[in-house]
Write a protein that holds these residues in place. Structure first.
Motif, PDB file in Angstrom:
ATOM      1  N   ILE A   1       0.848  -1.190   0.000  1.00  0.00           N
ATOM      2  CA  ILE A   1       0.000   0.000   0.000  1.00  0.00           C
ATOM      3  C   ILE A   1       0.884   1.241   0.000  1.00  0.00           C
ATOM      4  O   ILE A   1       1.823   1.344   0.791  1.00  0.00           O
ATOM      5  CB  ILE A   1      -0.919   0.023   1.248  1.00  0.00           C
ATOM      6  N   SER A   2       0.588   2.180  -0.888  1.00  0.00           N
ATOM      7  CA  SER A   2       1.307   3.450  -0.926  1.00  0.00           C
ATOM      8  C   SER A   2       0.530   4.505  -0.152  1.00  0.00           C
ATOM      9  O   SER A   2      -0.708   4.473  -0.100  1.00  0.00           O
ATOM     10  CB  SER A   2       1.487   3.908  -2.377  1.00  0.00           C
ATOM     11  N   ASP A   3       1.234   5.442   0.465  1.00  0.00           N
ATOM     12  CA  ASP A   3       0.559   6.486   1.230  1.00  0.00           C
ATOM     13  C   ASP A   3      -0.071   7.550   0.327  1.00  0.00           C
ATOM     14  O   ASP A   3      -0.805   8.415   0.797  1.00  0.00           O
ATOM     15  CB  ASP A   3       1.520   7.150   2.221  1.00  0.00           C
ATOM     16  N   ARG A   4       0.215   7.480  -0.972  1.00  0.00           N
ATOM     17  CA  ARG A   4      -0.360   8.447  -1.914  1.00  0.00           C
ATOM     18  C   ARG A   4      -0.290   7.867  -3.318  1.00  0.00           C
ATOM     19  O   ARG A   4       0.516   6.966  -3.586  1.00  0.00           O
ATOM     20  CB  ARG A   4       0.406   9.778  -1.876  1.00  0.00           C
ATOM     21  N   PRO A   5      -1.105   8.357  -4.251  1.00  0.00           N
ATOM     22  CA  PRO A   5      -0.975   7.916  -5.640  1.00  0.00           C
ATOM     23  C   PRO A   5       0.409   8.278  -6.165  1.00  0.00           C
ATOM     24  O   PRO A   5       0.921   9.362  -5.889  1.00  0.00           O
ATOM     25  CB  PRO A   5      -2.066   8.709  -6.377  1.00  0.00           C
ATOM     26  N   ARG A   6       1.031   7.367  -6.878  1.00  0.00           N
ATOM     27  CA  ARG A   6       2.357   7.642  -7.428  1.00  0.00           C
ATOM     28  C   ARG A   6       2.232   8.557  -8.645  1.00  0.00           C
ATOM     29  O   ARG A   6       1.331   8.405  -9.466  1.00  0.00           O
ATOM     30  CB  ARG A   6       3.060   6.339  -7.833  1.00  0.00           C
ATOM     31  N   THR A   7       3.098   9.516  -8.740  1.00  0.00           N
ATOM     32  CA  THR A   7       3.054  10.488  -9.834  1.00  0.00           C
ATOM     33  C   THR A   7       3.263   9.792 -11.184  1.00  0.00           C
ATOM     34  O   THR A   7       4.287   9.145 -11.381  1.00  0.00           O
ATOM     35  CB  THR A   7       4.152  11.548  -9.635  1.00  0.00           C
ATOM     36  N   PRO A   8       2.314   9.926 -12.129  1.00  0.00           N
ATOM     37  CA  PRO A   8       2.411   9.205 -13.419  1.00  0.00           C
ATOM     38  C   PRO A   8       3.400   9.852 -14.374  1.00  0.00           C
ATOM     39  O   PRO A   8       3.058  10.287 -15.471  1.00  0.00           O
ATOM     40  CB  PRO A   8       0.979   9.266 -13.953  1.00  0.00           C
ATOM     41  N   TYR A   9       4.621   9.884 -13.965  1.00  0.00           N
ATOM     42  CA  TYR A   9       5.664  10.600 -14.691  1.00  0.00           C
ATOM     43  C   TYR A   9       5.956  10.005 -16.058  1.00  0.00           C
ATOM     44  O   TYR A   9       6.108  10.702 -17.048  1.00  0.00           O
ATOM     45  CB  TYR A   9       6.928  10.607 -13.826  1.00  0.00           C
ATOM     46  N   PHE A  10       6.047   8.651 -16.140  1.00  0.00           N
ATOM     47  CA  PHE A  10       6.494   8.013 -17.372  1.00  0.00           C
ATOM     48  C   PHE A  10       5.404   7.886 -18.426  1.00  0.00           C
ATOM     49  O   PHE A  10       5.696   7.621 -19.589  1.00  0.00           O
ATOM     50  CB  PHE A  10       7.039   6.610 -17.068  1.00  0.00           C
ATOM     51  N   ILE A  11       4.160   8.009 -18.044  1.00  0.00           N
ATOM     52  CA  ILE A  11       3.081   7.669 -18.973  1.00  0.00           C
ATOM     53  C   ILE A  11       2.229   8.877 -19.343  1.00  0.00           C
ATOM     54  O   ILE A  11       1.082   8.741 -19.725  1.00  0.00           O
ATOM     55  CB  ILE A  11       2.190   6.556 -18.375  1.00  0.00           C
ATOM     56  N   MET A  12       2.798  10.037 -19.219  1.00  0.00           N
ATOM     57  CA  MET A  12       2.063  11.244 -19.537  1.00  0.00           C
ATOM     58  C   MET A  12       3.025  12.255 -20.138  1.00  0.00           C
ATOM     59  O   MET A  12       4.166  12.364 -19.696  1.00  0.00           O
ATOM     60  CB  MET A  12       1.436  11.810 -18.251  1.00  0.00           C
ATOM     61  N   GLN A  13       2.576  12.955 -21.148  1.00  0.00           N
ATOM     62  CA  GLN A  13       3.385  14.046 -21.665  1.00  0.00           C
ATOM     63  C   GLN A  13       3.660  15.007 -20.520  1.00  0.00           C
ATOM     64  O   GLN A  13       2.817  15.254 -19.667  1.00  0.00           O
ATOM     65  CB  GLN A  13       2.650  14.779 -22.790  1.00  0.00           C
ATOM     66  N   SER A  14       4.848  15.556 -20.479  1.00  0.00           N
ATOM     67  CA  SER A  14       5.200  16.410 -19.352  1.00  0.00           C
ATOM     68  C   SER A  14       5.776  17.733 -19.823  1.00  0.00           C
ATOM     69  O   SER A  14       6.329  17.851 -20.913  1.00  0.00           O
ATOM     70  CB  SER A  14       6.215  15.698 -18.447  1.00  0.00           C
ATOM     71  N   ALA A  15       5.625  18.718 -18.969  1.00  0.00           N
ATOM     72  CA  ALA A  15       6.255  20.022 -19.164  1.00  0.00           C
ATOM     73  C   ALA A  15       6.931  20.353 -17.847  1.00  0.00           C
ATOM     74  O   ALA A  15       6.303  20.341 -16.795  1.00  0.00           O
ATOM     75  CB  ALA A  15       5.219  21.091 -19.517  1.00  0.00           C
ATOM     76  N   ARG A  16       8.221  20.609 -17.895  1.00  0.00           N
ATOM     77  CA  ARG A  16       8.918  20.845 -16.645  1.00  0.00           C
ATOM     78  C   ARG A  16       9.761  22.103 -16.708  1.00  0.00           C
ATOM     79  O   ARG A  16      10.195  22.538 -17.772  1.00  0.00           O
ATOM     80  CB  ARG A  16       9.814  19.657 -16.307  1.00  0.00           C
TER      81      ARG A  16
END
Length: 556
Positions: free
Chosen positions: A437-452
């Motif tokens: 169990i994770s304490d929060r949803p994991r950030t969907p970094y690899f499967i979403m277009q990103s702007a940083r």
């Protein structure tokens, strides 16, 4: 004759100390030219194979001490068989091969293979041998740069390189090398030698050798140890490749370099000095490993394709030019609204379950290598690329890590029923092997277009990499706020309906944790916002649209 690793390192340290006491420079602190071209590294002239990094360092030190310029080293009997004769009275130098033993680790109870001692073998330099043919000197005009190999190592390691400014340095926080532009160097060789040094530092990143001296670099002792390690590592790599070596560390001025040598001699214990030298050998070995992997993956291009003017070509461009398929990485997520997308050399495919045999559990359980039931070899990750153990089973990270390493070789089903759960079953028995169990949803970094907000951009620009397109620069991102993962990572639904992850350089690995900002952001979920970059963080503002008439609402 067998010896311990410490005895071997102590002999090397004694040579180093003797040279420094005489005011001499160490081999890796002197300019060096590969006058024999690709055969300039210490090697056996019968096989033409270079010696291992460990033995290379020993032989280079012996050559410096005895004044040998010839890089060829051979055993007495080997020379005799070729009709060559070691001159009477000549003294041998020694190389070492490990004596391997398999033992049971008392702490873990697991079977481990390790070197318990080192066996010495006597070798002689070509300068000590009569009858050996001379080695041809390669004119400087015919010595080709090895930019292609260094670029391939960089891409295989996954290290980011940026150009600008007048200093070269490695930043472990961002796994990034900063280089002056190619024009700042006298020639391509100088640029390559500097890159080799920074790549040697990069081997110490926590995802690679996890070197303590890199973590302690801000301290005098840590800096002295890490610079010695990086100098040795880059020297051995440069010697192996035939890259001219420039001498002192490009990370430091001459004054800083002198200060580090004082700290090396006075502040570090003998054990710390041994460790620094051993780590330099490990760094060179690691870089050679990445070079071999890059060759296997077809990433070493011809020199005519090598990068000019200090500009990096992306791995995806290199793969496309070579018409190579992308490696598949399965990203575990319950979300069905996300689609496969292409990274530099990966195709990331979102799945809520997968089945197959776990072949390997990578560093800190950040990645699994699996052969699926369809026979395809894939990687498996959680959405943020961090450890699977962030989905806690026992609550003890080390115990959970041991559970994951124990999955190697098992046929399993892996499922993510929701954003906070991860369950692994034994395919043969149906038994539950892991329930995290994770304490929060994991950030969907690899499967979403990103702007940083890219480090070094002074917080003025977002950089985004659309699938199949060139990198774009954005001044802001506008859309509906769908989710917040921390104060530096937000999910925005764009007007075209596609989600985009917007984050700053401090995220998603280092959440801000500010409840004030988090509460303000939570109140904006579902509303249209404009996100602008800041140097550390994001500037988020709700979009208020003026109604054109009384009978029309504000929603667009």
């Amino acid at each position: 004759m067998a010896t311990s690793k410490n005895e071997m390192l102590d002999a090397l340290l004694a040579r180093m100390d003797a040279a420094l006491e005489k005011g001499e420079k160490l081999p890796w602190q002197k300019p060096w030219e590969p006058i024999y071209g690709d055969k300039s590294a210490p090697h056996n002239p019968l096989s033409d194979r270079p010696y291992s990094p460990q033995n290379m360092l020993l032989l280079l030190s012996a050559a410096m001490e005895k004044g040998y310029d010839d890089p060829r080293w051979v055993g007495y009997q080997q020379a005799k068989k070729e009709g060559w004769q070691v001159r009477q009275g000549e003294k041998a130098s020694y190389i070492y091969s490990p004596v391997i033993k398999t033992e049971i680790d008392e702490k873990t109870g697991k079977e481990e293979t390790r070197a318990v001692a080192y066996r010495a073998t006597a070798v002689f330099n070509a300068a000590q041998i009569d009858g050996i043919p001379p080695l041809a000197i390669v004119p400087e005009s015919e010595r080709k740069p090895h930019t292609a190999e260094l670029d391939a190592i960089t891409r295989q390691m996954g290290v980011t390189i940026a150009h600008g400014g007048n200093e070269a340095f490695y930043t472990p926080t961002h796994d990034r090398i900063q280089m002056p532009s190619r024009d700042a160097f006298h020639d391509q060789h100088g640029y390559d030698a500097t890159k080799a040094h920074e790549l040697s530092h990069a081997t110490g990143h926590e995802s690679r050798l996890n070197r303590e001296s890199l973590k302690q670099y801000a301290s005098t002792k840590g800096r002295a140890a890490e610079e010695m390690t990086a100098e040795i590592g880059s020297y051995l790599l440069s010697t192996r490749l035939g890259v001219p070596f420039m001498g002192n560390s490009p990370d430091m001025t001459d004054v800083q370099h002198a200060s580090y040598l004082v700290a090396w001699g006075k502040d570090l214990t003998q054990e710390e000095r041994r460790t620094a030298v051993a780590n330099g050998i490990k760094a060179a070995t690691e870089l050679e490993k990445y070079l071999e992997l890059a060759r296997e993956n077809g990433l070493v291009r011809g020199q005519d394709q090598a990068i000019e003017q200090g500009q990096e070509q992306s791995l995806s461009e290199a793969k496309a030019a070579l018409d190579l398929p992308r490696h598949t990485t399965l990203v575990l997520t319950p979300r069905t609204d996300l689609h496969p997308r292409n990274g530099d050399d990966e195709r990331y495919v979102p799945v809520n379950m997968t089945s197959g045999r776990i072949e390997q559990v990578e560093h800190k359980a950040r990645e699994l290598t699996m052969t699926t039931i369809d026979g395809e070899k894939v990687s498996v990750k959680v959405p943020d690329g961090l450890s699977f153990c962030n989905f806690k089973d026992s609550g003890d990270y080390e115990k959970d890590l041991d559970k994951f390493f124990g999955l190697k070789g098992k046929d399993v089903d892996i499922r993510v029923p929701n954003e906070k759960s991860l369950i692994i079953f034994d395919r043969a028995t149906g038994a539950e092997l892991y329930n995290g169990i994770s304490d929060r949803p994991r950030t969907p970094y690899f499967i979403m277009q990103s702007a940083r907000v890219e480090y070094g951009s002074n917080g003025k620009t977002f950089y985004t990499h659309p699938d199949g397109g060139e990198r774009k620069e954005l001044e802001s991102v506008t859309g509906k706020l769908k989710a917040i993962y921390d104060t530096h990572a937000l999910e925005i639904q764009q007007k075209n309906g596609q989600p985009i992850m917007v984050f700053s350089s401090g995220s998603p690995v280092n959440p801000d944790g500010s409840e004030t900002d988090m509460n303000r952001y939570r109140g904006l979920i579902g509303k249209e916002v404009t996100v602008k970059p800041k140097e550390r963080g994001l500037d988020v503002a709700e979009v208020f649209r003026k109604a054109p008439s009384r009978d029309k609402g504000m929603e667009r």
